[in-house]
Structures are given as structure tokens and as C-alpha cells.
Scaffold this motif. Structure first.
Motif, PDB file in Angstrom:
ATOM      1  N   LEU A 169       1.340  -1.047  -0.610  1.00 37.32           N
ATOM      2  CA  LEU A 169       0.059   0.236   0.025  1.00 37.32           C
ATOM      3  C   LEU A 169       0.534   1.135   0.310  1.00 37.32           C
ATOM      4  CD1 LEU A 169      -2.459  -0.831   2.834  1.00 37.32           C
ATOM      5  CD2 LEU A 169      -2.473  -0.929  -0.220  1.00 37.32           C
ATOM      6  N   ASP A 170       0.270   2.171  -0.513  1.00 36.21           N
ATOM      7  CA  ASP A 170       0.726   2.740  -0.709  1.00 36.21           C
ATOM      8  C   ASP A 170       0.955   4.213   0.738  1.00 36.21           C
ATOM      9  OD1 ASP A 170       2.468   6.191  -1.282  1.00 36.21           O
ATOM     10  OD2 ASP A 170       2.123   6.013  -3.207  1.00 36.21           O
ATOM     11  N   ILE A 171       1.767   4.663   1.133  1.00 30.11           N
ATOM     12  CA  ILE A 171       2.021   5.433   2.606  1.00 30.11           C
ATOM     13  C   ILE A 171       1.113   7.153   2.443  1.00 30.11           C
ATOM     14  CG2 ILE A 171       3.238   7.044   2.718  1.00 30.11           C
ATOM     15  CD1 ILE A 171       2.385   4.013   5.597  1.00 30.11           C
TER      16      ILE A 171
ATOM     17  N   GLY B 231       7.489   8.025 -10.861  1.00 34.24           N
ATOM     18  CA  GLY B 231       8.647   8.176 -10.048  1.00 34.24           C
ATOM     19  C   GLY B 231       9.367   9.538 -10.323  1.00 34.24           C
ATOM     20  N   LEU B 232       9.217  10.701 -10.501  1.00 33.35           N
ATOM     21  CA  LEU B 232       9.122  11.762  -9.435  1.00 33.35           C
ATOM     22  C   LEU B 232       9.894  12.238  -8.034  1.00 33.35           C
ATOM     23  CD1 LEU B 232       7.008  13.708 -11.616  1.00 33.35           C
ATOM     24  CD2 LEU B 232       8.630  13.330 -12.451  1.00 33.35           C
ATOM     25  N   GLU B 233       9.377  10.916  -7.479  1.00 31.97           N
ATOM     26  CA  GLU B 233       9.784  10.709  -5.856  1.00 31.97           C
ATOM     27  C   GLU B 233      11.049   9.843  -5.680  1.00 31.97           C
ATOM     28  OE1 GLU B 233       6.503  11.148  -3.476  1.00 31.97           O
ATOM     29  OE2 GLU B 233       7.556  10.173  -1.706  1.00 31.97           O
ATOM     30  N   VAL B 234      10.130   8.560  -6.259  1.00 34.56           N
ATOM     31  CA  VAL B 234      11.235   7.122  -5.766  1.00 34.56           C
ATOM     32  C   VAL B 234      12.382   7.012  -6.805  1.00 34.56           C
ATOM     33  CG1 VAL B 234      11.263   5.628  -3.900  1.00 34.56           C
ATOM     34  CG2 VAL B 234       9.813   7.412  -3.400  1.00 34.56           C
TER      35      VAL B 234
ATOM     36  N   HIS C 292       8.209   2.375 -10.198  1.00 28.88           N
ATOM     37  CA  HIS C 292       6.854   1.294  -9.590  1.00 28.88           C
ATOM     38  C   HIS C 292       6.189   1.980 -10.754  1.00 28.88           C
ATOM     39  CE1 HIS C 292       8.202   5.578  -8.201  1.00 28.88           C
ATOM     40  NE2 HIS C 292       6.933   5.539  -8.151  1.00 28.88           N
TER      41      HIS C 292
ATOM     42  N   HIS D   1       1.629   2.681 -10.099  1.00 32.50           N
ATOM     43  CA  HIS D   1       0.760   3.066  -9.404  1.00 32.50           C
ATOM     44  C   HIS D   1      -0.355   2.253  -9.248  1.00 32.50           C
ATOM     45  CE1 HIS D   1       2.366   6.449  -6.617  1.00 32.50           C
ATOM     46  NE2 HIS D   1       3.190   6.575  -7.938  1.00 32.50           N
TER      47      HIS D   1
HETATM   48  P1  5GP Z   1       6.337   9.359  -7.555  1.00 32.50           P
HETATM   49  O1  5GP Z   1       7.552   8.428  -7.671  1.00 32.50           O
HETATM   50  O2  5GP Z   1       6.168   7.885  -8.304  1.00 32.50           O
HETATM   51  O3  5GP Z   1       5.917  10.452  -8.042  1.00 32.50           O
HETATM   52  O4  5GP Z   1       6.013   8.869  -6.248  1.00 32.50           O
HETATM   53  C1  5GP Z   1       6.243   7.769  -4.677  1.00 32.50           C
HETATM   54  C2  5GP Z   1       5.527   7.619  -4.371  1.00 32.50           C
HETATM   55  O5  5GP Z   1       5.599   6.164  -3.424  1.00 32.50           O
HETATM   56  C3  5GP Z   1       4.118   8.391  -3.827  1.00 32.50           C
HETATM   57  O6  5GP Z   1       3.026   7.728  -3.836  1.00 32.50           O
HETATM   58  C4  5GP Z   1       4.339   8.504  -2.352  1.00 32.50           C
HETATM   59  O7  5GP Z   1       3.432   8.507  -0.594  1.00 32.50           O
HETATM   60  C5  5GP Z   1       4.930   7.010  -2.263  1.00 32.50           C
HETATM   61  N1  5GP Z   1       5.765   6.608  -0.792  1.00 32.50           N
HETATM   62  C6  5GP Z   1       6.870   7.573  -0.997  1.00 32.50           C
HETATM   63  N2  5GP Z   1       7.953   6.503   0.177  1.00 32.50           N
HETATM   64  C7  5GP Z   1       7.099   5.617   1.107  1.00 32.50           C
HETATM   65  C8  5GP Z   1       7.582   4.861   2.300  1.00 32.50           C
HETATM   66  O8  5GP Z   1       8.120   4.875   2.522  1.00 32.50           O
HETATM   67  N3  5GP Z   1       6.255   3.769   1.838  1.00 32.50           N
HETATM   68  C9  5GP Z   1       5.497   3.855   1.252  1.00 32.50           C
HETATM   69  N4  5GP Z   1       4.338   3.054   0.980  1.00 32.50           N
HETATM   70  N5  5GP Z   1       4.623   4.465   0.006  1.00 32.50           N
HETATM   71  C10 5GP Z   1       6.010   5.506   0.290  1.00 32.50           C
END
Ligand code: 5GP
Length: 132
Positions: free
Chosen positions: A28-30, A86-89, A93, A95
């Protein structure tokens, strides 16, 4: 650099696990956009989704389909929306987000809050529906 998702896959950081196999992990997304918002990641640490080898990318989509089918059984919705940012991590992945309208998958919306007990219960319910 080890990504936060690699740490989750290895169990070094806790997650609300939905399912895993030898190549992929779903949790699950946190900070969910909707109840049941799930992330599917390859265990192999690769930043950009479209850098995955063809066979791995195809397998990831098939794995994501099985997770989406399980989410649908637990969270009432019109469809499971699919998004890749994928802009944050920097660890590829997908969604999977239960949606009833286009607005439900807008990442600029405020994220939902759930208690730990709610996350645990939801993850268990979805997990039970997964047929790998
Ligand atoms: P994106 O990289 O696709 O832009 O966003 C990364 C997603 O990973 C976000 O929706 C964020 O809530 C989720 N996320 C970031 N860190 C964690 C974590 O430690 N645990 C979980 N379960 N989700 C995370």
C-alpha cells in the motif's frame, strides 16, 4: 544508492504488504490518493520503468494485473487506474489506484489519511484476494 523501495522489499523498512513473488513486490502507498492505492515494484533496483528489460516489464504488468483484480474485490470502484510517475522515488513502480472519476487519479489532490490499524486491515483483505 539503495532506494527506500529496496529497503521495503528487503524488510528493512516496514510496509503494508499485499503480495510478492521472486521478482515483484506490491504494498500500500503510505500517502494514498484512494483507499487501496497500491504500488508494484520490481525487486531489482532500476530507476526508470522503461529501462526494464522487455521480459521484466511484461512480467511486472502481469503481476500488477493480479494485484488490481484483488483490489477490485475489496474496494468498490469503477476501475483500477494505472499511473507511472517516478518523480519522488528513483525505483521503478506502478501506481494502482481505485477510481470512479478522472479526478480520483490527480496527484495534486490532498492525500488520504488512514490509521495503522486501517492500513493493516486493508492490506490483509486485499492480500487474501490475490491469486498469483
Ligand atoms: P512517485 O515516485 O511515483 O512520484 O511517487 C512515489 C510514491 O511512493 C508516492 O505516492 C509516495 O506516497 C510513495 N512512498 C514514498 N515513500 C514511501 C514509503 O516509505 N512507503 C510507502 N508505502 N510508500 C511510499
Amino acid at each position: 544508492m539503495t532506494t527506500i523501495f529496496s529497503k521495503i522489499v528487503k524488510g528493512e523498512i516496514p510496509s503494508y504488504r499485499i503480495a510478492e513473488n521472486d521478482r515483484f513486490y506490491a504494498f500500500l502507498d503510505i500517502n494514498p490518493l484512494a483507499k487501496g492505492h497500491t504500488l508494484v515494484v520490481p525487486k531489482k533496483e532500476i530507476d526508470y520503468l522503461f529501462d526494464l528489460e522487455d521480459e521484466l516489464l511484461a512480467g511486472m504488468n502481469v503481476f500488477a494485473k493480479k494485484i488490481a483484480r484483488a483490489i477490485e474485490k475489496v474496494v468498490p470502484c469503477k476501475r483500477i487506474g494505472v499511473a507511472v510517475l517516478g518523480l519522488e522515488v528513483p525505483h521503478a513502480h506502478i501506481h494502482l489506484i481505485p477510481i470512479n472519476s478522472e479526478a480520483d487519479i490527480s496527484f495534486s489532490r490532498p492525500k488520504l489519511k488512514f490509521s495503522e490499524a486501517e492500513f493493516i486491515e486493508l492490506a490483509e483483505k486485499i492480500s487474501k484476494e490475490v491469486k498469483l
